[in-house]
Design an enzyme around this catalytic site. Sequence first.
Site, short mmCIF file in Angstrom:
data_model
loop_
_atom_site.label_atom_id
_atom_site.label_comp_id
_atom_site.label_asym_id
_atom_site.label_seq_id
_atom_site.Cartn_x
_atom_site.Cartn_y
_atom_site.Cartn_z
CG HIS A 112 -1.88 1.10 1.27
ND1 HIS A 112 -3.04 1.11 0.51
CD2 HIS A 112 -1.88 2.29 1.95
CE1 HIS A 112 -3.70 2.23 0.73
NE2 HIS A 112 -3.03 2.95 1.60
CD GLU A 177 3.95 1.14 -4.22
OE1 GLU A 177 3.35 0.11 -4.55
OE2 GLU A 177 3.49 2.28 -4.39
C1 GAR Z 1 0.63 0.56 -6.24
O1 GAR Z 1 1.06 1.86 -5.92
C2 GAR Z 1 0.08 -0.15 -5.01
O2 GAR Z 1 0.80 0.15 -3.86
C3 GAR Z 1 -1.31 0.41 -4.95
O3 GAR Z 1 -1.74 0.42 -6.29
C4 GAR Z 1 -0.61 0.60 -7.14
C5 GAR Z 1 -0.60 -0.53 -8.14
O4 GAR Z 1 0.39 -0.33 -9.09
N1 GAR Z 1 -2.15 -0.39 -4.13
C6 GAR Z 1 -3.10 0.08 -3.34
O5 GAR Z 1 -3.39 1.26 -3.27
C7 GAR Z 1 -3.83 -0.98 -2.51
N2 GAR Z 1 -4.64 -0.37 -1.53
P1 GAR Z 1 0.95 -1.55 -9.93
O6 GAR Z 1 -0.27 -2.22 -10.58
O7 GAR Z 1 1.84 -0.92 -10.97
O8 GAR Z 1 1.69 -2.46 -9.00
#
Ligand code: GAR
Length: 197
Positions: A112, A177
């Site tokens: 997150h 991340e």
């Molecule tokens: C990421 O920033 C992840 O942390 C967030 O969505 C994005 C997905 O990007 N997740 C949340 O907000 C969950 N509550 P990605 O599809 O490129 O990994």
Amino acid sequence: MTTKKRVAILISGRGSNMAALIEAAKAPDYPAEIVGVLSNKADAAGLDFARQNGIPTASVSHRDYASREAFDAEIERALTAWAADLVCLAGFMRIFSKDFAERWTGRMLNIHPSLLPKFKGLHPQQQALDARESESGCTVHWVTADLDAGPAILQRRVPVMPGDTAETLAARILVEEHRAYPEALAKLARGEVSYTG
Ligand code: GAR
């Protein structure tokens, strides 16, 4: 070397965290292998990346199921077919039924883009800006039945810069991340962390 943990990844879109996990798992000494990627959206860009990397994919639309429980049962079938030991949510934007979440508690992670417990839910980067935070970051945490509320395993911090928008802050957090998630999954797969409630 001991057997690698079998990991399924659940996505809803771009899948850049999924890609980071797939890339990390290519290292011979990485303690987990990615055995399947499931999306609740058939056009999720991440599915293409997974297929190009020879990973089985599944697409299960929540719109095709009358209840959350029925949708979760379909996800469970895919996880069983892949003999998944662990599940990583990577931008998977659905909330699980209590039963499903509880069955996988201790074996399911999420990432997150905030320093939880701050800024749960949607638009956490904008929430951090609105709260005039001087730093933000990302959290890898255990998934429990309560949204974004499971205990943290690992956090990475970034500064909030003057003039940041939700997009510029999100991009800075995303770099962290992509480091944090493979590191946290490796800890879980090696048994270095476990869920204690
Ligand atoms: C990421 O920033 C992840 O942390 C967030 O969505 C994005 C997905 O990007 N997740 C949340 O907000 C969950 N509550 P990605 O599809 O490129 O990994």
